[in-house]
Scaffold this motif. Structure first.
Motif, PDB file in Angstrom:
ATOM      1  N   SER A   6       0.825  -1.203   0.000  1.00 54.23           N
ATOM      2  CA  SER A   6       0.000   0.000   0.000  1.00 54.23           C
ATOM      3  C   SER A   6       0.865   1.262   0.000  1.00 54.23           C
ATOM      4  O   SER A   6       0.552   2.241  -0.688  1.00 54.23           O
ATOM      5  CB  SER A   6      -0.928  -0.013   1.219  1.00 54.23           C
ATOM      6  N   VAL A   7       1.951   1.242   0.766  1.00 56.70           N
ATOM      7  CA  VAL A   7       2.884   2.373   0.779  1.00 56.70           C
ATOM      8  C   VAL A   7       3.399   2.623  -0.641  1.00 56.70           C
ATOM      9  O   VAL A   7       3.401   3.761  -1.120  1.00 56.70           O
ATOM     10  CB  VAL A   7       4.058   2.111   1.752  1.00 56.70           C
ATOM     11  N   GLU A   8       3.823   1.566  -1.300  1.00 56.46           N
ATOM     12  CA  GLU A   8       4.335   1.692  -2.669  1.00 56.46           C
ATOM     13  C   GLU A   8       3.286   2.296  -3.599  1.00 56.46           C
ATOM     14  O   GLU A   8       3.580   3.219  -4.366  1.00 56.46           O
ATOM     15  CB  GLU A   8       4.764   0.325  -3.197  1.00 56.46           C
ATOM     16  N   ASP A  11       1.079   6.776  -6.856  1.00 53.95           N
ATOM     17  CA  ASP A  11      -0.033   7.611  -7.331  1.00 53.95           C
ATOM     18  C   ASP A  11      -0.070   9.001  -6.695  1.00 53.95           C
ATOM     19  O   ASP A  11      -0.937   9.802  -6.999  1.00 53.95           O
ATOM     20  CB  ASP A  11      -1.378   6.885  -7.197  1.00 53.95           C
ATOM     21  N   GLY A  12       0.878   9.285  -5.813  1.00 58.90           N
ATOM     22  CA  GLY A  12       1.001  10.625  -5.246  1.00 58.90           C
ATOM     23  C   GLY A  12      -0.006  10.977  -4.170  1.00 58.90           C
ATOM     24  O   GLY A  12      -0.167  12.150  -3.845  1.00 58.90           O
ATOM     25  N   THR A  13      -0.683   9.985  -3.603  1.00 58.32           N
ATOM     26  CA  THR A  13      -1.659  10.295  -2.555  1.00 58.32           C
ATOM     27  C   THR A  13      -1.007  10.444  -1.175  1.00 58.32           C
ATOM     28  O   THR A  13      -1.653  10.920  -0.248  1.00 58.32           O
ATOM     29  CB  THR A  13      -2.770   9.233  -2.493  1.00 58.32           C
ATOM     30  N   ARG A  66       7.162  21.835   4.153  1.00 62.99           N
ATOM     31  CA  ARG A  66       7.929  21.806   2.905  1.00 62.99           C
ATOM     32  C   ARG A  66       8.929  20.650   2.860  1.00 62.99           C
ATOM     33  O   ARG A  66       9.207  20.125   1.793  1.00 62.99           O
ATOM     34  CB  ARG A  66       8.641  23.130   2.698  1.00 62.99           C
ATOM     35  N   ASP A  67       9.463  20.248   4.003  1.00 70.85           N
ATOM     36  CA  ASP A  67      10.430  19.149   4.019  1.00 70.85           C
ATOM     37  C   ASP A  67       9.759  17.798   3.753  1.00 70.85           C
ATOM     38  O   ASP A  67      10.442  16.799   3.572  1.00 70.85           O
ATOM     39  CB  ASP A  67      11.208  19.116   5.329  1.00 70.85           C
ATOM     40  N   ALA A  68       8.438  17.775   3.714  1.00 72.27           N
ATOM     41  CA  ALA A  68       7.708  16.534   3.438  1.00 72.27           C
ATOM     42  C   ALA A  68       7.432  16.350   1.948  1.00 72.27           C
ATOM     43  O   ALA A  68       6.852  15.351   1.548  1.00 72.27           O
ATOM     44  CB  ALA A  68       6.399  16.511   4.215  1.00 72.27           C
ATOM     45  N   ARG A  69       7.854  17.287   1.145  1.00 72.52           N
ATOM     46  CA  ARG A  69       7.665  17.162  -0.303  1.00 72.52           C
ATOM     47  C   ARG A  69       8.729  16.221  -0.846  1.00 72.52           C
ATOM     48  O   ARG A  69       9.926  16.498  -0.761  1.00 72.52           O
ATOM     49  CB  ARG A  69       7.759  18.525  -0.967  1.00 72.52           C
ATOM     50  N   LEU A  70       8.271  15.121  -1.375  1.00 73.96           N
ATOM     51  CA  LEU A  70       9.191  14.098  -1.856  1.00 73.96           C
ATOM     52  C   LEU A  70       9.680  14.396  -3.270  1.00 73.96           C
ATOM     53  O   LEU A  70       8.892  14.748  -4.141  1.00 73.96           O
ATOM     54  CB  LEU A  70       8.502  12.735  -1.849  1.00 73.96           C
ATOM     55  N   THR A  71      10.977  14.218  -3.462  1.00 72.59           N
ATOM     56  CA  THR A  71      11.538  14.298  -4.804  1.00 72.59           C
ATOM     57  C   THR A  71      11.314  12.945  -5.483  1.00 72.59           C
ATOM     58  O   THR A  71      10.986  11.953  -4.823  1.00 72.59           O
ATOM     59  CB  THR A  71      13.049  14.588  -4.749  1.00 72.59           C
ATOM     60  N   LYS A  72      11.514  12.902  -6.782  1.00 72.65           N
ATOM     61  CA  LYS A  72      11.388  11.635  -7.507  1.00 72.65           C
ATOM     62  C   LYS A  72      12.390  10.615  -6.984  1.00 72.65           C
ATOM     63  O   LYS A  72      12.086   9.434  -6.874  1.00 72.65           O
ATOM     64  CB  LYS A  72      11.579  11.845  -9.003  1.00 72.65           C
ATOM     65  N   GLU A  73      13.580  11.089  -6.634  1.00 71.20           N
ATOM     66  CA  GLU A  73      14.612  10.195  -6.096  1.00 71.20           C
ATOM     67  C   GLU A  73      14.178   9.606  -4.756  1.00 71.20           C
ATOM     68  O   GLU A  73      14.388   8.419  -4.500  1.00 71.20           O
ATOM     69  CB  GLU A  73      15.940  10.945  -5.940  1.00 71.20           C
ATOM     70  N   GLU A  74      13.576  10.435  -3.908  1.00 76.43           N
ATOM     71  CA  GLU A  74      13.113   9.952  -2.605  1.00 76.43           C
ATOM     72  C   GLU A  74      11.960   8.959  -2.766  1.00 76.43           C
ATOM     73  O   GLU A  74      11.899   7.955  -2.054  1.00 76.43           O
ATOM     74  CB  GLU A  74      12.693  11.123  -1.713  1.00 76.43           C
ATOM     75  N   ILE A  75      11.070   9.237  -3.695  1.00 81.78           N
ATOM     76  CA  ILE A  75       9.966   8.311  -3.960  1.00 81.78           C
ATOM     77  C   ILE A  75      10.522   6.973  -4.416  1.00 81.78           C
ATOM     78  O   ILE A  75      10.122   5.914  -3.916  1.00 81.78           O
ATOM     79  CB  ILE A  75       8.989   8.903  -5.005  1.00 81.78           C
ATOM     80  N   ASN A  76      11.452   6.999  -5.356  1.00 83.75           N
ATOM     81  CA  ASN A  76      12.065   5.764  -5.844  1.00 83.75           C
ATOM     82  C   ASN A  76      12.821   5.045  -4.738  1.00 83.75           C
ATOM     83  O   ASN A  76      12.776   3.814  -4.653  1.00 83.75           O
ATOM     84  CB  ASN A  76      12.978   6.045  -7.032  1.00 83.75           C
ATOM     85  N   LEU A  77      13.505   5.793  -3.889  1.00 83.65           N
ATOM     86  CA  LEU A  77      14.225   5.202  -2.762  1.00 83.65           C
ATOM     87  C   LEU A  77      13.268   4.437  -1.851  1.00 83.65           C
ATOM     88  O   LEU A  77      13.511   3.279  -1.489  1.00 83.65           O
ATOM     89  CB  LEU A  77      14.954   6.295  -1.967  1.00 83.65           C
ATOM     90  N   LEU A  78      12.146   5.079  -1.493  1.00 84.59           N
ATOM     91  CA  LEU A  78      11.167   4.440  -0.607  1.00 84.59           C
ATOM     92  C   LEU A  78      10.506   3.239  -1.278  1.00 84.59           C
ATOM     93  O   LEU A  78      10.303   2.203  -0.637  1.00 84.59           O
ATOM     94  CB  LEU A  78      10.113   5.452  -0.155  1.00 84.59           C
ATOM     95  N   ILE A  79      10.161   3.378  -2.538  1.00 86.51           N
ATOM     96  CA  ILE A  79       9.508   2.270  -3.248  1.00 86.51           C
ATOM     97  C   ILE A  79      10.454   1.074  -3.344  1.00 86.51           C
ATOM     98  O   ILE A  79      10.058  -0.068  -3.062  1.00 86.51           O
ATOM     99  CB  ILE A  79       9.021   2.718  -4.644  1.00 86.51           C
ATOM    100  N   ASN A  80      11.696   1.316  -3.717  1.00 92.24           N
ATOM    101  CA  ASN A  80      12.662   0.216  -3.838  1.00 92.24           C
ATOM    102  C   ASN A  80      12.937  -0.444  -2.492  1.00 92.24           C
ATOM    103  O   ASN A  80      13.009  -1.667  -2.397  1.00 92.24           O
ATOM    104  CB  ASN A  80      13.958   0.708  -4.478  1.00 92.24           C
ATOM    105  N   TRP A  81      13.061   0.360  -1.451  1.00 95.25           N
ATOM    106  CA  TRP A  81      13.271  -0.184  -0.105  1.00 95.25           C
ATOM    107  C   TRP A  81      12.063  -1.030   0.310  1.00 95.25           C
ATOM    108  O   TRP A  81      12.219  -2.130   0.828  1.00 95.25           O
ATOM    109  CB  TRP A  81      13.510   0.942   0.894  1.00 95.25           C
ATOM    110  N   SER A  82      10.869  -0.520   0.059  1.00 96.29           N
ATOM    111  CA  SER A  82       9.654  -1.227   0.426  1.00 96.29           C
ATOM    112  C   SER A  82       9.545  -2.555  -0.329  1.00 96.29           C
ATOM    113  O   SER A  82       9.190  -3.584   0.258  1.00 96.29           O
ATOM    114  CB  SER A  82       8.427  -0.354   0.150  1.00 96.29           C
ATOM    115  N   LYS A  83       9.861  -2.535  -1.610  1.00 92.56           N
ATOM    116  CA  LYS A  83       9.827  -3.774  -2.402  1.00 92.56           C
ATOM    117  C   LYS A  83      10.824  -4.800  -1.859  1.00 92.56           C
ATOM    118  O   LYS A  83      10.501  -5.981  -1.732  1.00 92.56           O
ATOM    119  CB  LYS A  83      10.145  -3.484  -3.871  1.00 92.56           C
ATOM    120  N   ASP A  84      12.032  -4.336  -1.540  1.00 92.63           N
ATOM    121  CA  ASP A  84      13.045  -5.244  -0.988  1.00 92.63           C
ATOM    122  C   ASP A  84      12.574  -5.848   0.332  1.00 92.63           C
ATOM    123  O   ASP A  84      12.716  -7.049   0.553  1.00 92.63           O
ATOM    124  CB  ASP A  84      14.370  -4.513  -0.775  1.00 92.63           C
ATOM    125  N   LEU A  85      12.018  -5.010   1.191  1.00 92.16           N
ATOM    126  CA  LEU A  85      11.538  -5.499   2.486  1.00 92.16           C
ATOM    127  C   LEU A  85      10.358  -6.448   2.291  1.00 92.16           C
ATOM    128  O   LEU A  85      10.263  -7.486   2.965  1.00 92.16           O
ATOM    129  CB  LEU A  85      11.159  -4.333   3.394  1.00 92.16           C
TER     130      LEU A  85
END
Length: 157
Positions: A110-112, A117-119, A130-149
């Motif tokens: 669900s996190v991924e 989808d940007g929700t 403002r520090d909660a605005r994710l860059t594309k790199e941060e989004i990819n970092l979280l998605i890849n980490w989540s997939k690995d876990l």
């Protein structure tokens, strides 16, 4: 003359009502001490992932909410309280270890999806924080980490 008095009476009534709401509508602080089942205690979370999670997710999805000054002012306090309670009910990283393995797997999926989808994070939250605005790199970092876990968790299913 009567119109001016009437206007000031209305303004005074609105102000008094607003002040009364500050005392009547008290909000609960939802921070708690326990985090023995915290995600970071049961799984290896890289420093850069942990930093992004803390900056963008933990205010609503952990037991360590950082309440800003305006969280003491109604109606903002009630609005925030609702978002925080919903967020913790949907996913609480400090209680992640208490979830079943299947639930952990599904929460990460669900996190991924919500990152894709940007929700998440909520736009209203990111607008103010403002520090909660994710860059594309941060989004990819979280998605890849989540997939690995999730892959590691899938081995436990």
């Amino acid at each position: 003359m009567v119109d001016i008095k009437r206007k000031w009476a209305v303004v005074g009534g609105v102000l008094l009502t607003g002040i009364a709401f500050q005392f009547i509508l008290r909000t609960a602080r939802t921070n708690s001490v326990g985090d023995t089942g915290a995600l970071t205690k049961i799984y290896d979370v890289p420093k850069e992932v942990n930093a992004v999670l803390r900056a963008t997710c933990f205010d609503c999805h952990s037991n360590h909410t950082d309440y800003p000054w305006y969280s003491n002012i109604q109606p903002f306090a009630k609005f925030m309280e609702g978002h925080i309670l919903q967020g913790k009910e949907a996913l609480n990283f400090d209680e992640f270890g208490s979830y079943s393995v299947k639930k952990q797997y599904n929460k990460l999926r669900s996190v991924e999806n919500q990152l894709k989808d940007g929700t998440m994070p909520l736009r209203s939250y990111a607008f103010i924080h403002r520090d909660a605005r994710l860059t594309k790199e941060e989004i990819n970092l979280l998605i890849n980490w989540s997939k690995d876990l999730r892959n590691k968790i899938a081995n436990k299913l």
